[in-house]
Design an enzyme around this catalytic site. Structure first.
Site, PDB file in Angstrom:
ATOM      1  N   GLY A  36       0.841  -1.371  -0.097  1.00 34.59           N
ATOM      2  CA  GLY A  36       0.074  -0.424   0.304  1.00 34.59           C
ATOM      3  C   GLY A  36       1.325   1.453  -0.329  1.00 34.59           C
ATOM      4  CG  HIS A  37       3.040   2.079   3.479  1.00 40.97           C
ATOM      5  ND1 HIS A  37       2.869   0.618   3.823  1.00 40.97           N
ATOM      6  CD2 HIS A  37       2.612   3.315   4.377  1.00 40.97           C
ATOM      7  CE1 HIS A  37       2.965   1.270   5.967  1.00 40.97           C
ATOM      8  NE2 HIS A  37       1.817   2.649   5.252  1.00 40.97           N
ATOM      9  CG  ASP A 151      -5.544   5.280   6.881  1.00 38.39           C
ATOM     10  OD1 ASP A 151      -6.024   4.830   7.727  1.00 38.39           O
ATOM     11  OD2 ASP A 151      -4.588   4.316   6.402  1.00 38.39           O
TER      12      ASP A 151
HETATM   13  P1  AMP Z   1      -0.119   4.762   7.775  1.00 41.90           P
HETATM   14  O1  AMP Z   1       1.712   4.090   7.613  1.00 41.90           O
HETATM   15  O2  AMP Z   1      -0.528   3.613   7.785  1.00 41.90           O
HETATM   16  O3  AMP Z   1      -0.361   5.560   8.474  1.00 41.90           O
HETATM   17  O4  AMP Z   1       0.089   4.811   5.913  1.00 41.90           O
HETATM   18  C1  AMP Z   1       0.841   6.076   5.872  1.00 41.90           C
HETATM   19  C2  AMP Z   1      -0.171   6.624   4.294  1.00 41.90           C
HETATM   20  O5  AMP Z   1      -0.102   4.979   3.224  1.00 41.90           O
HETATM   21  C3  AMP Z   1      -1.443   6.476   4.533  1.00 41.90           C
HETATM   22  O6  AMP Z   1      -1.629   8.259   3.723  1.00 41.90           O
HETATM   23  C4  AMP Z   1      -2.210   5.853   4.054  1.00 41.90           C
HETATM   24  O7  AMP Z   1      -4.023   6.233   3.746  1.00 41.90           O
HETATM   25  C5  AMP Z   1      -1.819   5.102   2.611  1.00 41.90           C
HETATM   26  N1  AMP Z   1      -1.701   3.514   3.137  1.00 41.90           N
HETATM   27  C6  AMP Z   1      -1.718   2.889   4.475  1.00 41.90           C
HETATM   28  N2  AMP Z   1      -2.205   1.088   4.049  1.00 41.90           N
HETATM   29  C7  AMP Z   1      -2.860   1.485   2.601  1.00 41.90           C
HETATM   30  C8  AMP Z   1      -2.940   0.330   1.556  1.00 41.90           C
HETATM   31  N3  AMP Z   1      -3.549  -0.803   1.298  1.00 41.90           N
HETATM   32  N4  AMP Z   1      -3.075   0.825   0.467  1.00 41.90           N
HETATM   33  C9  AMP Z   1      -2.650   2.560  -0.147  1.00 41.90           C
HETATM   34  N5  AMP Z   1      -2.053   3.434   0.681  1.00 41.90           N
HETATM   35  C10 AMP Z   1      -2.609   2.832   1.894  1.00 41.90           C
END
Ligand code: AMP
Length: 283
Positions: A36-37, A151
């Site tokens: 995702g990241h 999110d």
């Molecule tokens: P986090 O590390 O969980 O704070 O996420 C960092 C960024 O990655 C945020 O903008 C999230 O929305 C995005 N993100 C997390 N999981 C996914 C995913 N499965 N698909 C797309 N973007 C994601």
């Protein structure tokens, strides 16, 4: 790839890019990087001359008593390797002290948008998010910031903050990346037991089912929500936190589906609270 923790070093490297009129894409994360990241990083690499990512587990967006700040996964070495493989230009790894020095007392908060969905069950969470993203935007001053639809409320809140407070940055929202069985990728999936991992894809299944009903003509939010709840209750042992149909812009619940609607759910398993959503566009 440069690995930077100091604000001064970061600013001076970014100044060099700006002097050469290079565009800067920025991907803020809390680490434990997954596909995702990486999809956000790849999009930024395609659309900008330079890509900066930050890894910072932001203490002020966790509820000190109830949430998982100290146990949040921090596989630093692996993250650095992954970022390198993706040809990230700068990985910014600030310390808590650098971000929140002694005496820190200024916050950014958004009203309305943060009182529904996750904002209801995680009081103070979005104030932590907007504050850290506001700070990171001021530090990096990117051309574009990349956020995940996974999110969705966070993305809408940040887009609102950027507009309201005139941050000179373009917000790019990227599609949710999923495991083959449909489960939205998340650093928190690692907290699931084998049985919960088997149940977790039913979050997305319930949303797909909702989408099918809407395609078939259903417009009553109550009916859509009832079916989602039924699927979640029948197929998972998780506790439903919320099932909501909200207007995509205001994030306020709708009774009748029209325009751009966000269908968002949150389910609590023993150690992980999972969220997922779909967006439907109706005439
Ligand atoms: P986090 O590390 O969980 O704070 O996420 C960092 C960024 O990655 C945020 O903008 C999230 O929305 C995005 N993100 C997390 N999981 C996914 C995913 N499965 N698909 C797309 N973007 C994601």
């Amino acid at each position: 790839m440069r690995q930077i923790s100091s604000l001064t070093a970061l600013r001076s490297q970014l100044d060099q890019y700006r002097r050469k009129k290079e565009s800067i894409g920025f991907v803020p994360t809390m680490g434990a990087l997954h596909e995702g990241h990486l999809s956000l990083i790849r999009r930024s690499r395609r659309e900008n001359s330079r890509t900066v990512i930050s890894i910072f587990v932001n203490p002020i967006q966790f509820d000190a008593k109830k949430e998982d700040f100290s146990s949040y996964p921090r596989p630093k070495k692996k993250d650095i390797l992954l970022a390198k493989e993706e040809n990230v230009d700068i990985i910014f790894l600030p310390t808590d002290r650098k971000m929140y020095p002694k005496g820190f007392s200024s916050y950014i908060s958004t009203t309305g948008l943060t009182e529904t969905l996750c904002g209801k069950s995680r009081p103070g969470h979005f104030r932590g998010v907007t504050t850290v993203v506001g700070k990171l935007l001021n530090i990096v001053q990117p051309t574009r910031i990349y956020l995940g639809q996974k999110d969705a409320q966070q993305a809408v809140v940040i887009a609102r903050m950027v507009e309201d407070l005139n941050f000179p940055v373009k917000v790019v929202i990227c599609p949710t990346v999923r495991e083959v069985d449909g489960l939205a990728m998340s650093s928190r999936n690692a907290y699931l037991s084998l049985q919960q991992r088997r149940e977790a894809p039913f979050l997305y299944k319930s949303l797909q089912d909702a989408r099918g009903r809407i395609r078939a003509g259903e417009r009553r939010a109550e009916i859509i929500k009832r079916h989602i709840r039924r699927t979640l209750t029948a197929h998972t042992g998780g506790v439903i936190d919320y099932v909501e149909c909200v207007d995509f812009k205001s994030l306020q619940p709708v009774k009748h589906l029209s325009g751009k609607v966000l269908i968002a759910i949150a389910v609590k398993f023993a150690k992980a609270r999972l969220i997922d959503n779909v967006i439907v566009q109706l005439r």
